[in-house]
Structures are given as C-alpha cells and as structure tokens.
Design a protein around this motif. Sequence first.
Motif, PDB file in Angstrom:
ATOM      1  N   THR A  40      69.156  43.879  61.055  1.00 19.41           N
ATOM      2  CA  THR A  40      69.357  44.289  59.663  1.00 19.41           C
ATOM      3  C   THR A  40      69.553  43.086  58.749  1.00 19.41           C
ATOM      4  O   THR A  40      69.065  43.065  57.617  1.00 19.41           O
ATOM      5  N   ALA A  41      70.245  42.040  59.243  1.00 24.02           N
ATOM      6  CA  ALA A  41      70.442  40.835  58.425  1.00 24.02           C
ATOM      7  C   ALA A  41      69.119  40.128  58.183  1.00 24.02           C
ATOM      8  O   ALA A  41      68.844  39.653  57.067  1.00 24.02           O
ATOM      9  N   ASP A 101      67.164  42.006  55.632  1.00 23.23           N
ATOM     10  CA  ASP A 101      67.681  41.744  54.280  1.00 23.23           C
ATOM     11  C   ASP A 101      67.146  40.419  53.736  1.00 23.23           C
ATOM     12  O   ASP A 101      66.820  40.311  52.545  1.00 23.23           O
ATOM     13  N   LEU A 102      67.054  39.402  54.594  1.00 25.84           N
ATOM     14  CA  LEU A 102      66.527  38.114  54.144  1.00 25.84           C
ATOM     15  C   LEU A 102      65.061  38.222  53.753  1.00 25.84           C
ATOM     16  O   LEU A 102      64.629  37.669  52.732  1.00 25.84           O
ATOM     17  N   ALA A 148      63.524  40.873  52.754  1.00 24.95           N
ATOM     18  CA  ALA A 148      63.414  41.683  51.541  1.00 24.95           C
ATOM     19  C   ALA A 148      63.790  40.889  50.295  1.00 24.95           C
ATOM     20  O   ALA A 148      63.308  41.180  49.194  1.00 24.95           O
ATOM     21  N   ALA A 149      64.629  39.865  50.468  1.00 24.41           N
ATOM     22  CA  ALA A 149      65.117  39.104  49.315  1.00 24.41           C
ATOM     23  C   ALA A 149      64.167  37.999  48.877  1.00 24.41           C
ATOM     24  O   ALA A 149      64.286  37.492  47.763  1.00 24.41           O
ATOM     25  N   ALA A 188      62.377  46.140  56.392  1.00 18.38           N
ATOM     26  CA  ALA A 188      62.462  45.703  54.995  1.00 18.38           C
ATOM     27  C   ALA A 188      61.444  46.412  54.116  1.00 18.38           C
ATOM     28  O   ALA A 188      61.570  46.387  52.887  1.00 18.38           O
ATOM     29  N   THR A 199      71.953  33.020  54.118  1.00 20.01           N
ATOM     30  CA  THR A 199      72.943  33.836  54.783  1.00 20.01           C
ATOM     31  C   THR A 199      74.051  34.236  53.835  1.00 20.01           C
ATOM     32  O   THR A 199      74.494  33.450  53.014  1.00 20.01           O
TER      33      THR A 199
END
Length: 318
Positions: free
Chosen positions: A219-220, A223-224, A226-227, A252, A311
Amino acid sequence: ETPDYGSYGGARGTLGTAGASEPVQLNATASISGLLDKLGGTGLGGRTVGRALDEWERLARDPDCQVVLALSTPVVGAGLGELLAAAIGRRYVDIVVMSGEDVFADVRAALGFGSTANMDDPASGAHDVGLEPTRDFLAGLAATLAREADRDLAGWEFTRALGKRLAEHAPRTGVLRAAVAADVPVFAPDLVAGPCGLALALAQRRGAAARLDPLADLTALADLLAACAHYGVIAAGSGVATATVTQADELAGRATRSAGGVYLDVAAGTGPVGAGVVVAQSPPGLVLPLLLTGLAQRLPGTIRTPAVATTAHSDLAR
C-alpha cells in the motif's frame, strides 16, 4: 572512433531509438557509455543493452519521473551491493524493491563478511561465515523495535531502521545504508521469508520481535506511485520484486502513467510491452555494472532531486 554521444545528446537521434546498424570498431580509449552507444546500432543482444542505457538515461534526466529499482534476482548477494549503493547515492533510482534474501546479503556484507558470490562450494563452509552474527544483528534490531513500537511495522520502516543501525555499527556501506543517506525507501515484500524471516523468528523465540504488516509495503508503494507524475522501472529478473511493483501499480490505478523502463533477464513472455520499454535477455550481474558505469559517464557528478517526497516517515523510522 567510438564517440560518447550520450554525454552531450544522442547523435543517433532521440534517446532510446537505435539508428541504422553500424559496425563496431576496436577503440582502446572508448568509454563504456560510448561503447554501449555503438552497440545500440548493432544486432542481437548488443542493441538491447545499448537501448537499455539510453532508456535509463532518459528516465534519470526526467525531473518528474520516479525511477523504481526492482531486484528480483539476488544481485546484492552476487557482489553488486556497493555498486548499487553508489547508484542510490547519485539518485539514479528513487525507490528500491528487493527480496528478503538480498536484504540479508546486504547486512552480511556491510558487517564485513563479504558477498556470497564465491560461495558455490557447500563443502567449503564459506556459506556459514557471518551467518550467526548477521542473524544476531537482525534479531537485536527486531527486539529493539518491538520495545519501541506499539503497532505493526511496514517492511520499509524495518529496512530504514536497519540502514540507520548499520550506519552506526557496520564497517562497510551497502544498499540499506546508502538508501537512508539518500532518503530512498527500500521495500522488501518477502522480508519474513528466507534468512531474514529466520532471524525474526529467533528474536520472537527469545521473547521480543517486531511485528510486520504484510500488506503495508504494497500500500505504501502504491501511494508513492499514485503521487508521482510518472515512473519508470529498472528490473533485474522476474520474481517477487517485479510482481510487487505490478501489484502496486494496479492498486494505485495508474497503469497508464508508467514511463517505460528496462527489464533485464526476465522470463520469456513476462516483460511488459509498451513505449519506452526495453527487454534485454542479459544477466543482471553482467549488465548492471555496464549500465551504471555508462550512466555515471553520461551524468557525471549528478545527484537527482526527487520529484515527490519518497516516504511519509514515521517517528520510529526517523
């Protein structure tokens, strides 16, 4: 001659596009970058290796691109840890996904016990050198984190804490130490398997071990991805690391944001197909040193600035 076109803009045209086939001439003073540039105009495997360097350079020059290094093949154990550490220090990669086996190999090498590259003879006993100290080092960190944390940890938090501990106690550098210094997250989706898992189990039997959330890294990483505006992948082999990047991409919902990448020695039919993607059927242990040397020659002294924060550091990871 074998001119180093890549250092000042490709004379063969757009980066990643090979021109007409040309004979490669012997040049005792050629750079690795220049040689691979010439190989990009040949046939067979040379063309894909030359294009792989062009593609990695294109990704590294893009200020909005995150470069993901996915290590499914245990290249750290093969002796490439310090080479990859230098690449991380120069920010040729922004995110690392590696196997638990390579995490263990990185710790072992950083503690001064060397790589497993020349330990092919089980009867020599070389495989046993440094095993117990490395397990004890990992178990000690797991016990410390268990006392400090009141929740399950993500794998990247454990590898970051491990890199910080190595910086304080280990005599040699490696992937984890370099990643902490460069603020590059290291995801190890199978950390509880293999030799690292055994070390964590030993710590648990001794009464304290950090608890790891098996889904937190996925999940982390999602998120990266997606960002960031877009990302490229440098993949060594097929396995858990490349699969995790693919899963994070799907999670993502950003599959169309991939900026291409380089896939080395992937299984037949498993390499992605798309714009900017280079699939080279070449052993990563042989090709990665060539690509990184060529990249350093094309981007001398360059330290990239990440496009997005890599992060969301927890207090524990700090």
